[in-house]
Motif scaffolding. Structure first.
Motif, mmCIF file in Angstrom:
data_model
loop_
_atom_site.group_PDB
_atom_site.id
_atom_site.type_symbol
_atom_site.label_atom_id
_atom_site.label_comp_id
_atom_site.label_asym_id
_atom_site.label_seq_id
_atom_site.Cartn_x
_atom_site.Cartn_y
_atom_site.Cartn_z
ATOM 1 N N ALA A 153 0.839 -1.190 0.000
ATOM 2 C CA ALA A 153 0.000 0.000 0.000
ATOM 3 C C ALA A 153 0.877 1.244 0.000
ATOM 4 N N ALA A 154 0.414 2.272 -0.695
ATOM 5 C CA ALA A 154 1.179 3.520 -0.739
ATOM 6 C C ALA A 154 1.136 4.192 0.623
ATOM 7 N N PRO A 155 2.261 4.733 1.107
ATOM 8 C CA PRO A 155 2.271 5.381 2.415
ATOM 9 C C PRO A 155 1.426 6.640 2.405
ATOM 10 N N ALA A 156 0.739 6.871 3.512
ATOM 11 C CA ALA A 156 -0.103 8.056 3.630
ATOM 12 C C ALA A 156 0.692 9.184 4.279
ATOM 13 N N ALA A 157 0.441 10.395 3.832
ATOM 14 C CA ALA A 157 1.083 11.547 4.442
ATOM 15 C C ALA A 157 0.444 11.830 5.798
ATOM 16 N N ALA A 158 1.286 12.017 6.804
ATOM 17 C CA ALA A 158 0.784 12.206 8.159
ATOM 18 C C ALA A 158 0.008 13.517 8.263
ATOM 19 N N GLY A 159 -1.082 13.468 9.003
ATOM 20 C CA GLY A 159 -1.818 14.673 9.339
ATOM 21 C C GLY A 159 -2.811 15.157 8.304
ATOM 22 N N GLU A 160 -2.878 14.561 7.137
ATOM 23 C CA GLU A 160 -3.808 15.002 6.108
ATOM 24 C C GLU A 160 -5.157 14.338 6.297
ATOM 25 N N VAL A 161 -6.223 15.133 6.322
ATOM 26 C CA VAL A 161 -7.567 14.596 6.522
ATOM 27 C C VAL A 161 -8.040 13.878 5.270
ATOM 28 N N LEU A 162 -7.865 14.519 4.102
ATOM 29 C CA LEU A 162 -8.299 13.947 2.832
ATOM 30 C C LEU A 162 -7.113 13.719 1.910
ATOM 31 N N ASP A 163 -7.250 12.700 1.088
ATOM 32 C CA ASP A 163 -6.262 12.422 0.051
ATOM 33 C C ASP A 163 -6.780 13.043 -1.247
ATOM 34 N N ARG A 164 -6.208 14.169 -1.633
ATOM 35 C CA ARG A 164 -6.699 14.912 -2.797
ATOM 36 C C ARG A 164 -6.494 14.135 -4.095
ATOM 37 N N GLU A 165 -5.452 13.322 -4.148
ATOM 38 C CA GLU A 165 -5.214 12.547 -5.363
ATOM 39 C C GLU A 165 -6.298 11.505 -5.567
ATOM 40 N N ALA A 210 -14.023 -2.240 11.709
ATOM 41 C CA ALA A 210 -12.833 -1.445 11.413
ATOM 42 C C ALA A 210 -12.270 -1.789 10.039
ATOM 43 N N HIS A 211 -12.320 -3.063 9.683
ATOM 44 C CA HIS A 211 -11.820 -3.480 8.364
ATOM 45 C C HIS A 211 -12.625 -2.821 7.246
ATOM 46 N N THR A 212 -13.945 -2.834 7.371
ATOM 47 C CA THR A 212 -14.786 -2.224 6.339
ATOM 48 C C THR A 212 -14.600 -0.717 6.296
ATOM 49 N N LEU A 213 -14.497 -0.086 7.470
ATOM 50 C CA LEU A 213 -14.269 1.357 7.508
ATOM 51 C C LEU A 213 -12.936 1.705 6.870
ATOM 52 N N LYS A 214 -11.908 0.914 7.144
ATOM 53 C CA LYS A 214 -10.597 1.127 6.511
ATOM 54 C C LYS A 214 -10.730 1.108 4.995
ATOM 55 N N SER A 215 -11.477 0.142 4.478
ATOM 56 C CA SER A 215 -11.626 -0.008 3.036
ATOM 57 C C SER A 215 -12.395 1.155 2.423
ATOM 58 N N THR A 216 -13.551 1.478 2.979
ATOM 59 C CA THR A 216 -14.375 2.531 2.378
ATOM 60 C C THR A 216 -13.741 3.909 2.555
ATOM 61 N N ALA A 217 -13.139 4.168 3.713
ATOM 62 C CA ALA A 217 -12.488 5.465 3.919
ATOM 63 C C ALA A 217 -11.324 5.636 2.948
ATOM 64 N N GLY A 218 -10.583 4.575 2.715
ATOM 65 C CA GLY A 218 -9.501 4.659 1.748
ATOM 66 C C GLY A 218 -10.007 4.880 0.342
ATOM 67 N N THR A 219 -11.095 4.194 -0.011
ATOM 68 C CA THR A 219 -11.671 4.330 -1.347
ATOM 69 C C THR A 219 -12.097 5.764 -1.635
ATOM 70 N N LEU A 225 -8.967 9.072 8.626
ATOM 71 C CA LEU A 225 -9.937 8.106 9.128
ATOM 72 C C LEU A 225 -9.536 6.689 8.741
ATOM 73 N N CYS A 226 -9.059 6.518 7.524
ATOM 74 C CA CYS A 226 -8.594 5.213 7.054
ATOM 75 C C CYS A 226 -7.440 4.708 7.920
ATOM 76 N N SER A 227 -6.496 5.590 8.224
ATOM 77 C CA SER A 227 -5.344 5.198 9.039
ATOM 78 C C SER A 227 -5.775 4.768 10.438
ATOM 79 N N ALA A 228 -6.709 5.499 11.029
ATOM 80 C CA ALA A 228 -7.185 5.141 12.370
ATOM 81 C C ALA A 228 -7.946 3.822 12.350
ATOM 82 N N ALA A 229 -8.749 3.612 11.309
ATOM 83 C CA ALA A 229 -9.491 2.352 11.198
ATOM 84 C C ALA A 229 -8.535 1.183 11.028
ATOM 85 N N ARG A 230 -7.470 1.372 10.244
ATOM 86 C CA ARG A 230 -6.463 0.316 10.076
ATOM 87 C C ARG A 230 -5.802 -0.001 11.427
ATOM 88 N N ALA A 231 -5.460 1.031 12.174
ATOM 89 C CA ALA A 231 -4.839 0.817 13.483
ATOM 90 C C ALA A 231 -5.791 0.102 14.438
#
Length: 292
Positions: A153-165, A210-219, A225-231
């Motif tokens: 998985a691509a690393p997420a930038a710390a502290g960003e609420v949304l992934d603009r890409e 948490a698994h489903t939230l991780k998936s949908t938040a990432g999508t 939110l995705c990072s917290a759900a993964r944790a």
């Protein structure tokens, strides 16, 4: 456990005679997104909400490819694939592609042992999804095909609420009205899921949520939110695996690094943080101009 062997297939340049695909996914949001992408590419897609429904649909025949989520209620994707591989005739040889947010080596091996042919990572990338779909729709029997290694998985930038890409890619993949619809549904589903997470004490149930939230938040680009759900998912899995009362040397140092009280504390901390992170994501969508 009996290891299933996926049908040995080799992609070719021949165009598929039929393009009927079964999307097996318990999240209505992911169903909507994946079927929309497939429809735009000219495919016909049916949906099943869990592995049991998938097996029943596959028994009726007529599918050229099955996209299979792993973590679902009633019956998970691995169990469903094992049952599919035991079906007689063409139904038992339909290519099965895993759709999973878990992309480490152990998960790759589990998918392969269950009889799956390939995987696509979540959050779903439109180009990679369609490339994988086309590859297996063109497949013909051969012994040289295999299950490719999972990409990290691509690393997420710390502290960003949304992934603009991610949001920019969704805007390219979906028309504006459909994108607004799926984001509204994501927000509604997330509010309900976050409420369940806040009130749930069963660790196995929390793991699934948490698994489903991780998936949908990432999508949908809700990065923090995705990072917290993964944790939370990792902490719940560690908690379920530990003997009661066990305490490791790293207790209290972080998710998955300690045992006993440290893991339990991490679960409770994350359950407390996730509602705020969900609210931050919703506010960020609105600030970006999305009518959620």
């Amino acid at each position: 456990m009996t290891q299933r062997t996926p049908p040995s297939l080799l992609p070719t340049d021949a165009q598929p005679a039929s393009r009927r695909i079964l999307v097996v996914e318990d999240s209505p949001l992911n169903q909507m997104l994946v079927t929309a992408i497939l429809a735009q590419a000219g495919h016909r897609a049916d949906t099943a909400n869990n592995g049991l429904e998938a097996v029943m649909a596959a028994q009726a025949g007529g599918y050229d490819l099955i996209l299979m989520d792993l973590s679902m209620p009633e019956m998970d994707g691995l169990t469903a694939t094992r049952l599919l591989r035991d079906l007689p005739g063409p139904a038992g040889r339909v290519p099965v592609v895993a759709m999973t947010a878990d992309t480490d080596e152990a998960d790759r091996v589990r998918c392969q042992d269950a009889g799956m042919n390939d995987h696509v990572a979540k959050p779903v990338d439109r180009v990679l999804l369609l490339e994988t779909v086309e590859k297996w729709l063109r497949a013909v029997p051969d012994r040289s095909a295999g299950f490719g290694a999972c990409a990290p998985a691509a690393p997420a930038a710390a502290g960003e609420v949304l992934d603009r890409e991610v949001l920019a890619q969704l805007a390219q993949d979906l028309d504006a009205e459909l994108l607004n619809d799926v984001l509204r549904q994501f927000v509604e589903e997330t509010r309900e899921r976050v409420a369940r997470i806040a009130g749930e004490t069963d660790r196995a149930v929390l793991t699934r949520e948490a698994h489903t939230l991780k998936s949908t938040a990432g999508t949908f680009g809700a990065r923090a939110l995705c990072s917290a759900a993964r944790a939370l998912e990792m902490a719940c899995r560690a908690s379920v695996a530990e003997p009661k009362g066990a305490k490791g040397e790293g207790a209290g140092e972080g998710v998955g690094e300690g045992g006993g009280d440290g893991t339990a504390d991490a679960v409770e901390r994350l359950r407390g943080e996730i509602p705020q992170l969900a609210g931050d994501a919703i506010a960020a969508y609105r600030a970006a101009g999305y009518p959620v």
